[in-house]
Design a protein around this motif. Structure first.
Motif, PDB file in Angstrom:
ATOM      1  N   SER A  91      71.608  16.568  21.843  1.00  0.00           N
ATOM      2  CA  SER A  91      72.121  15.232  22.143  1.00  0.00           C
ATOM      3  C   SER A  91      70.943  14.303  22.359  1.00  0.00           C
TER       4      SER A  91
ATOM      5  N   ALA B 187      72.682  10.820  16.811  1.00  0.00           N
ATOM      6  CA  ALA B 187      73.267   9.515  17.106  1.00  0.00           C
ATOM      7  C   ALA B 187      73.010   8.546  15.964  1.00  0.00           C
TER       8      ALA B 187
ATOM      9  N   GLU C   8      75.734   6.882  23.715  1.00  0.00           N
ATOM     10  CA  GLU C   8      74.810   7.811  24.371  1.00  0.00           C
ATOM     11  C   GLU C   8      74.028   7.135  25.496  1.00  0.00           C
TER      12      GLU C   8
END
Length: 319
Positions: free
Chosen positions: A137, A222, A241
């Motif tokens: 992430s 992302a 995010e």
């Protein structure tokens, strides 16, 4: 006698007159791409021009020539200073790339050096890591960047291209300082650096990253855009995010000609290329390659250039 010859020459010029739209083109056309073969710009340019030779299009083929280097500067410098404004030498523009480079200086072009023709795509920047990366992430990547200032190596296609602009925005939004590494071979080389493990991450075009992810080579963490993309519905935006990154780095691609190109040629190219880009055949091949379509006519491109110039002046102030 000299006056008679001069008068005859002028009369002949008057008879031939300017280039006529119904006579153009009468030979193959060359289109310059400022990035290497195999990258997103080259890949898409070959798709959107594949129908050029059809009788219901230009009736003449468009040949791609690559002039990569310095994030596009090599090709666009050549185009601004060497290309003949006769309609037989076109170029692909990448915005914000050439606009940001002109703002930062050291190049021979700006938006007044060229005339827009038509836009075919809008390719957001994405943050990618290798398939075996421990980062899953943006939070993972940013945590590492904060704990290890300057050690998160991130590849991109060059300086002051969309990838670099996204990196600058991520640094500002997260309070980090990533080690942005511009590659000499454009987006294709930047992606190879991620896949080979030469860098810890990369910022690249959605279209290049989509194909690399489909092949199992990268993870996309992302998207630097205001909304999720239809090709990547499970990938969050930077803002989702927790990073205040807008769409300033989205890479618009299209065709331009040198300033001074005859208006009849510009009109013919604008009308025909807009129709070519919007064709179903082009749309299908672009979609299969994960390449987003965003067709705009000449007037819409001119407005986009002007808006990007204003936004980028503010973003790049002080850098």
């Amino acid at each position: 006698m000299k006056r008679l010859i001069a008068g005859a020459a002028l009369a002949l010029l008057g008879l031939t007159g300017p280039i006529q739209a119904d006579e153009y083109p009468d030979r193959p056309i060359m289109m310059m791409v400022s990035y290497g073969a195999g990258g997103a710009t080259d890949f898409q340019a070959r798709i959107v021009t594949m129908t050029a030779a059809n009788e219901d299009a230009l009736g003449a083929p468009i040949a791609i020539i690559n002039k990569p280097g310095a994030g596009g500067r090599v090709g666009w410098n050549w185009f601004a200073t060497q290309a003949d404004p006769d309609g037989y030498t076109l170029a692909v523009y990448n915005a914000p790339h050439f606009i940001a480079q002109a703002i930062k200086g050291g190049v021979s072009y700006d938006t007044d050096s060229f005339e827009p023709i038509a836009n075919w795509g809008a390719d957001p920047a994405v943050f990618v890591v290798g398939a075996d990366s421990p980062f899953n992430s943006m939070a993972d990547a940013m945590a590492y960047a904060k704990e290890n200032p300057g050690k998160l190596t991130v590849s991109g296609a060059g300086l002051f291209v969309g990838h670099h602009i996204a990196a600058l925005q991520i640094d500002k939004a997260s309070g980090t300082k990533m080690a942005y590494i511009p590659t000499a071979g454009g987006g294709a080389a930047a992606m190879k650096a991620v896949i080979a493990g030469e860098v810890m991450a990369g910022i690249n075009n959605l279209s290049d990253a989509y194909r690399a992810q489909q092949a199992g080579n990268v993870k996309i963490l992302a998207v630097a855009d205001l909304e999720r993309h239809a090709f990547l519905p499970d990938v969050p935006t930077m803002r989702e995010e927790g990073l205040d990154v807008d769409a300033s780095s989205v890479n618009f691609r299209g065709v331009m000609v040198p300033k001074g190109t005859p208006p009849e040629v510009i009109d013919k190219l604008s009308e025909t290329l807009t129709q070519m880009f919007a064709s179903e055949e082009v749309a299908q091949k672009m979609s299969a390659g994960g390449a987003p379509i965003h067709v705009m006519n000449r007037e819409e491109v001119a407005r986009m250039w002007a808006e990007r110039q204003q936004t980028l002046k503010e973003l790049l102030a002080g850098l």
